[in-house]
Write an enzyme that holds these catalytic residues in place. Structure first.
Site, mmCIF file in Angstrom:
data_model
loop_
_atom_site.group_PDB
_atom_site.id
_atom_site.type_symbol
_atom_site.label_atom_id
_atom_site.label_comp_id
_atom_site.label_asym_id
_atom_site.label_seq_id
_atom_site.Cartn_x
_atom_site.Cartn_y
_atom_site.Cartn_z
ATOM 1 N N GLU A 35 0.802 -1.228 0.000
ATOM 2 C CA GLU A 35 0.000 0.000 0.000
ATOM 3 C C GLU A 35 0.839 1.284 0.000
ATOM 4 O OE1 GLU A 35 -4.173 -1.097 2.076
ATOM 5 O OE2 GLU A 35 -2.528 -0.859 3.490
ATOM 6 N N VAL A 36 1.766 1.375 -0.918
ATOM 7 C CA VAL A 36 2.570 2.596 -1.025
ATOM 8 C C VAL A 36 1.786 3.624 -1.848
ATOM 9 C CG1 VAL A 36 4.752 3.592 -1.757
ATOM 10 C CG2 VAL A 36 4.676 1.233 -0.910
#
Length: 571
Positions: free
Chosen positions: A365-366
């Site tokens: 989840e960057v």
């Protein structure tokens, strides 16, 4: 006298109602008969076989013997055992344990052998295992098997003055008048000399998967040390063997770093109360070890790191609004040498504190929006020829980090985005699958990961923080981890899975009831044979097991309408 008999009959009926037992998870092979043996608490003991590689002084088993004696017999057994009365069944006064290979002082690992054989017959009461870890699993089931006392016949028709009877969740403990003289049918057990019963039993057991984990998130809500230790106890009851400790995240940084103390002072909710000291961490690791549980520590980067920023100035990326900094920060800044210098020093510490071979490096989840807004990063992207593909920048960060950390002799677990974004990782990297449908459903994800030759862990269908009305444990139970296209070699690369309890809406007030017994559904799926899938049978056993957890003081939520003989009482 008639009233006492009636009261006792009612207690017996309640105690032995139903045919299910609390055996959970179900073993690979089990054979029992109605033949049974008496267990006398005050004379019963554990003994090491003379040929056992483990002997007295083995901390793993010595402490397990004490724990399970207390769980089985409680504190009352020593003073209330009664010896008078005629014996009417064979007694078993010891469990003999034989461990083949030494290893009492070692840590469990992914390669640990957990097989065991338990034999209870006229000649012996014997537990054999290759390692101490297998012995632990056998003790766990062995003490469930004590519960398989004869359930379909009345123990006796006449008793003297009944003092009291106490149902211990299928372990029926009875105390009687000291004289204890009354007529007995030969087929009935003389409970004056036999307070507990165990069936004639043969069990050959081993886990289906070597990695059976439970994730706890201690960043979004801090979990007191006692809550973690209590969870480890129940994990052991369910034969989980990996505690995935998601220590830090955006919300807080409760891990007390001795190399970078400002991380905790400025990143935790409260540096005086809401932290895990080095001593706390060591206690968790040793407590877990004594229960055959590995501790897999996760320090997720480059995203999920907002709590790191205050303690390490310059670590996070400054976000821009137009041509000016917005005052907001994003993921770790991947273009600075200082970033990797810090990560090298920090993970050197982490590698020394957490002894398991594996570390979890996150990578999920960057959010690329901050990177996109930063002119320095835009220039770096152009210099590297990445164009506008920020997945390549993420890959650059992960690859550089892994290169830095490769000297520490650790293996790595990462979330599936690292694989999805085509980061070049070592062939022995383990990929954890957590997304249900994006970019593909988790079956296709497992297929792709194993096709590429990587080992995989499955978590996507087992996010227990997501709750729904009704028996949602069945959804977790009916998952088949290997139901994806691929040959035997591919499927052998799925080494297990994890139930995950993320902490957005979970703290110590609701952790136990949200976890248990629902996590037990995942435990059986990862331990038992793939053919063990009958939800009706599972419901009966899991409901009974839930009652056993209540007796042990675990606030496990109900599966459906019903009751337990000993309900949970807040102490």
């Amino acid at each position: 006298m008639v009233g006492a008999r009636l009261r006792f009959s009612l207690l017996l009926a309640a105690a032995f109602a139903g045919s299910a037992t609390a055996v959970w998870p179900w073993p690979q092979y089990i054979q029992t008969s109605d033949r049974h043996y008496a267990i006398i608490p005050h004379t019963f003991q554990f003994r090491y076989h003379v040929s056992s590689a483990a002997q007295a002084g083995c901390s793993v088993l010595d402490e397990a013997f004490q724990r399970y004696r207390a769980l089985l017999f409680g504190l009352r057994s020593g003073s209330s055992a009664l010896r008078s009365g005629k014996k009417s069944t064979l007694e078993k006064n010891s469990l003999v344990v034989l461990v083949v290979t030494p290893g009492c002082d070692q840590l469990p690992s992914l390669e640990s052998v957990e097989n065991y054989t338990l034999t209870i017959n006229d000649e012996q009461c014997f537990l054999r295992s290759e390692t101490v870890w297998g012995a632990l699993r056998g003790l766990r089931l062995g003490f469930q098997k004590w519960a398989l006392a004869v359930k379909d016949r009345l123990l006796a028709s006449l008793f003297g003055d009944l003092l009291w009877a106490w149902d211990l969740g299928r372990l029926f403990f009875i105390s009687f008048h000291p004289n204890c003289e009354f007529p007995l049918n030969p087929d009935m057990v003389n409970v004056c000399s036999a307070q507990y019963l165990i069936n004639k039993t043969k069990i050959e057991d081993f886990p289906r998967f070597p990695h059976r984990g439970l994730l706890l998130d201690t960043s979004r809500h801090y979990l007191p040390l006692a809550s973690i230790l209590d969870t480890l106890d129940v994990m052991a009851y369910n034969k989980f063997n990996v505690f995935h400790w998601h220590l830090v995240d955006d919300s807080s940084f409760p891990y007390e770093s001795f190399s970078f103390p400002e991380l905790t002072r400025k990143g935790s909710y409260n540096p005086a109360t809401h932290i895990y000291t080095l001593q706390d961490v060591k206690k968790v690791i040793e407590y877990a070890r004594l229960r055959g549980i590995r501790v897999l520590a996760e320090f997720d980067t480059p995203g999920h790191t907002l709590s790191w920023g205050p303690g390490v100035p310059g670590l996070l990326t400054p976000c821009y609004s137009g041509s000016q900094p917005s005052g907001i920060f994003g993921p770790v800044n991947p273009i600075l040498n200082s970033t990797y210098e810090f990560m090298s020093a920090f993970f050197l510490e982490v590698s020394s504190v957490f002894p398991d071979f594996y570390l979890h490096l996150g990578g999920d989840e960057v959010d690329f929006s901050c990177w996109k807004s930063n002119p320095d990063i835009q220039a770096f992207m152009k210099q590297k020829g990445f164009g506008s593909d920020f997945k390549q920048l993420e890959s650059f960060y992960i690859q550089t980090l892994l290169d830095v950390l490769s000297a520490y002799g650790k293996g790595y677990v990462v979330w599936q985005e690292v694989f999805d974004n085509k980061v070049k990782v070592r062939p022995d990297t383990i990929i954890q699958v957590w997304r249900q449908k994006i970019p593909v459903d988790y079956w296709n994800e497992l297929h792709q990961i194993t096709s590429a030759g990587f080992r995989a862990l499955l978590s996507a269908p087992w996010y227990l923080n997501c709750i729904s009305y009704g028996p949602d444990w069945k959804n977790a139970y009916m998952v088949e981890p290997l139901a994806f296209e691929g040959g035997p070699e591919q499927k052998a690369l799925v080494i297990g899975g994890e139930a995950c309890m993320w902490g957005e809406y979970v703290d110590s007030t609701n952790l136990a009831p949200r976890l248990w017994p629902r996590a037990g559904a995942v435990a059986e799926r990862l331990w038992s044979n793939e053919s063990v899938t009958d939800p009706d049978s599972a419901y009966k056993r899991l409901a009974d097991f839930r009652c056993e957890l209540l007796r042990r003081g675990v606030q496990a939520q109900p599966l459906h309408v019903g009751y337990c003989e000993q309900e949970f009482e807040q102490t």
